[in-house]
Design a protein around this motif. Structure first.
Motif, PDB file in Angstrom:
ATOM      1  N   TYR A  12       0.814  -1.202   0.000  1.00  0.00           N
ATOM      2  CA  TYR A  12       0.000   0.000   0.000  1.00  0.00           C
ATOM      3  C   TYR A  12       0.855   1.263   0.000  1.00  0.00           C
ATOM      4  O   TYR A  12       0.482   2.269  -0.592  1.00  0.00           O
ATOM      5  CB  TYR A  12      -0.931  -0.005   1.222  1.00  0.00           C
ATOM      6  CG  TYR A  12      -2.059  -0.954   1.020  1.00  0.00           C
ATOM      7  CD1 TYR A  12      -3.211  -0.569   0.352  1.00  0.00           C
ATOM      8  CD2 TYR A  12      -1.962  -2.276   1.446  1.00  0.00           C
ATOM      9  CE1 TYR A  12      -4.237  -1.458   0.121  1.00  0.00           C
ATOM     10  CE2 TYR A  12      -2.986  -3.173   1.233  1.00  0.00           C
ATOM     11  CZ  TYR A  12      -4.130  -2.759   0.567  1.00  0.00           C
ATOM     12  OH  TYR A  12      -5.136  -3.655   0.340  1.00  0.00           O
ATOM     13  N   VAL A  13       2.011   1.209   0.642  1.00  0.00           N
ATOM     14  CA  VAL A  13       2.876   2.382   0.698  1.00  0.00           C
ATOM     15  C   VAL A  13       3.532   2.640  -0.649  1.00  0.00           C
ATOM     16  O   VAL A  13       3.646   3.776  -1.103  1.00  0.00           O
ATOM     17  CB  VAL A  13       3.952   2.204   1.784  1.00  0.00           C
ATOM     18  CG1 VAL A  13       4.941   3.369   1.749  1.00  0.00           C
ATOM     19  CG2 VAL A  13       3.299   2.118   3.162  1.00  0.00           C
ATOM     20  N   ARG A  14       3.958   1.554  -1.327  1.00  0.00           N
ATOM     21  CA  ARG A  14       4.715   1.690  -2.571  1.00  0.00           C
ATOM     22  C   ARG A  14       3.962   2.455  -3.659  1.00  0.00           C
ATOM     23  O   ARG A  14       4.519   3.363  -4.277  1.00  0.00           O
ATOM     24  CB  ARG A  14       5.118   0.306  -3.079  1.00  0.00           C
ATOM     25  CG  ARG A  14       6.155   0.344  -4.187  1.00  0.00           C
ATOM     26  CD  ARG A  14       6.475  -1.056  -4.655  1.00  0.00           C
ATOM     27  NE  ARG A  14       6.900  -1.912  -3.572  1.00  0.00           N
ATOM     28  CZ  ARG A  14       6.431  -3.134  -3.367  1.00  0.00           C
ATOM     29  NH1 ARG A  14       5.515  -3.621  -4.175  1.00  0.00           N
ATOM     30  NH2 ARG A  14       6.865  -3.855  -2.358  1.00  0.00           N
ATOM     31  N   PRO A  15       2.662   2.152  -3.942  1.00  0.00           N
ATOM     32  CA  PRO A  15       1.958   2.924  -4.972  1.00  0.00           C
ATOM     33  C   PRO A  15       1.889   4.409  -4.642  1.00  0.00           C
ATOM     34  O   PRO A  15       1.996   5.255  -5.522  1.00  0.00           O
ATOM     35  CB  PRO A  15       0.566   2.282  -4.994  1.00  0.00           C
ATOM     36  CG  PRO A  15       0.793   0.892  -4.497  1.00  0.00           C
ATOM     37  CD  PRO A  15       1.869   1.025  -3.448  1.00  0.00           C
ATOM     38  N   GLY A  16       1.715   4.739  -3.354  1.00  0.00           N
ATOM     39  CA  GLY A  16       1.677   6.139  -2.959  1.00  0.00           C
ATOM     40  C   GLY A  16       3.004   6.831  -3.183  1.00  0.00           C
ATOM     41  O   GLY A  16       3.058   7.985  -3.616  1.00  0.00           O
ATOM     42  N   GLN A  17       4.088   6.125  -2.905  1.00  0.00           N
ATOM     43  CA  GLN A  17       5.412   6.696  -3.137  1.00  0.00           C
ATOM     44  C   GLN A  17       5.654   6.950  -4.619  1.00  0.00           C
ATOM     45  O   GLN A  17       6.212   7.976  -5.005  1.00  0.00           O
ATOM     46  CB  GLN A  17       6.486   5.759  -2.583  1.00  0.00           C
ATOM     47  CG  GLN A  17       6.513   5.692  -1.059  1.00  0.00           C
ATOM     48  CD  GLN A  17       7.500   4.665  -0.547  1.00  0.00           C
ATOM     49  OE1 GLN A  17       7.837   3.713  -1.253  1.00  0.00           O
ATOM     50  NE2 GLN A  17       7.956   4.839   0.684  1.00  0.00           N
ATOM     51  N   LEU A  18       5.237   6.001  -5.465  1.00  0.00           N
ATOM     52  CA  LEU A  18       5.405   6.165  -6.904  1.00  0.00           C
ATOM     53  C   LEU A  18       4.603   7.361  -7.417  1.00  0.00           C
ATOM     54  O   LEU A  18       5.076   8.130  -8.259  1.00  0.00           O
ATOM     55  CB  LEU A  18       4.967   4.890  -7.636  1.00  0.00           C
ATOM     56  CG  LEU A  18       5.868   3.671  -7.450  1.00  0.00           C
ATOM     57  CD1 LEU A  18       5.272   2.466  -8.153  1.00  0.00           C
ATOM     58  CD2 LEU A  18       7.272   3.944  -7.967  1.00  0.00           C
ATOM     59  N   ALA A  19       3.387   7.537  -6.904  1.00  0.00           N
ATOM     60  CA  ALA A  19       2.563   8.665  -7.319  1.00  0.00           C
ATOM     61  C   ALA A  19       3.215   9.982  -6.931  1.00  0.00           C
ATOM     62  O   ALA A  19       3.195  10.948  -7.698  1.00  0.00           O
ATOM     63  CB  ALA A  19       1.177   8.552  -6.686  1.00  0.00           C
ATOM     64  N   ASP A  20       3.809  10.032  -5.745  1.00  0.00           N
ATOM     65  CA  ASP A  20       4.507  11.250  -5.310  1.00  0.00           C
ATOM     66  C   ASP A  20       5.705  11.543  -6.204  1.00  0.00           C
ATOM     67  O   ASP A  20       5.971  12.700  -6.556  1.00  0.00           O
ATOM     68  CB  ASP A  20       4.976  11.109  -3.854  1.00  0.00           C
ATOM     69  CG  ASP A  20       3.816  11.122  -2.867  1.00  0.00           C
ATOM     70  OD1 ASP A  20       2.719  11.574  -3.259  1.00  0.00           O
ATOM     71  OD2 ASP A  20       4.011  10.675  -1.726  1.00  0.00           O
TER      72      ASP A  20
END
Length: 226
Positions: free
Chosen positions: A93-101
């Protein structure tokens, strides 16, 4: 023995992950909450163990330290994960958010470039040398070098690889894909099982799906329930 004693928690030690997965596939019937002990874990194996109904996933190397709280957690209906397994689940769940940032930041950085700098960055992203860029755009190599320096400054990078990476990130289209929900261990009468299954399939308005279902995850070293 399990059928006669009807324990709340069943702890199974396996030589490897494949053996644990086969054991879970063999017995898909409702029963005691299962804690699986394996020698090593990967992100894929952790996901598969949870999907097949494991309520606890621990490593053999440090299971003595974690079993006391893990047994209490699974008996109470929660999911108990070794620190390594917990990191795998959280990272999904954290990884997709990091990629979006990263994509957003890269696109904002590119807006600071002039049209000529953006054009030269395209060549840099393809691995072209300064002389090649100069010949193609019919400008001097010295001018290209000045533009490249300006690109580095505006993109907050120090070399061509980092600059090309920002260009690549700006063109990425991250799409978070949450893992499939974990199968619940239904208990009670057959009618209760069917009712619980129907309820589990009905999403709550405005609520994001929880990959671990309604269970709570207990963190090692903490006995407080959220």
């Amino acid at each position: 023995m399990v059928r006669s004693t009807r324990p709340d928690v069943l702890i199974a030690s396996h030589q490897n992950t494949d053996e644990a997965l086969n054991a879970l596939r063999t017995d898909q019937l409702a029963g005691p909450a299962r804690i699986v002990l394996v020698s090593r874990l990967t992100e894929d194996s952790t996901r598969m163990l949870l999907r097949l109904g494991a309520c606890g996933v621990l490593l053999l190397g440090d299971c003595v330290e974690h079993l006391p709280w893990a047994v209490r957690a699974t008996a109470a209906g929660s999911v108990a994960l070794a620190p390594a397994a917990a990191r795998f689940v959280v990272d999904q769940y954290v990884r997709p958010g990091q990629l979006a940032d990263e994509v957003t930041n890269a696109r904002e950085l590119l807006t600071s470039l002039s049209a000529r700098e953006r054009e030269i960055l395209e060549f840099v992203g393809r691995g072209a040398s300064n002389s090649t860029v100069a010949e193609t755009l019919n400008i001097s190599a010295h001018t290209v070098k000045d533009h490249v320096r300006a690109i580095y400054t505006k993109l907050l990078v120090s070399n061509r690889v980092q600059a090309a990476r920002i260009l690549w990130q700006a063109r990425s289209q991250p799409g978070p894909t949450p893992p499939r929900p974990v199968r619940e261990h239904a208990r009670g009468t057959p009618g209760h099982h069917e009712h619980a299954a129907r309820q589990a399939q009905v999403p709550q308005p405005g609520a994001a799906p929880d990959p671990l279902g309604p269970r709570r995850t207990w963190v090692p070293g903490s006995h407080r329930r959220d």
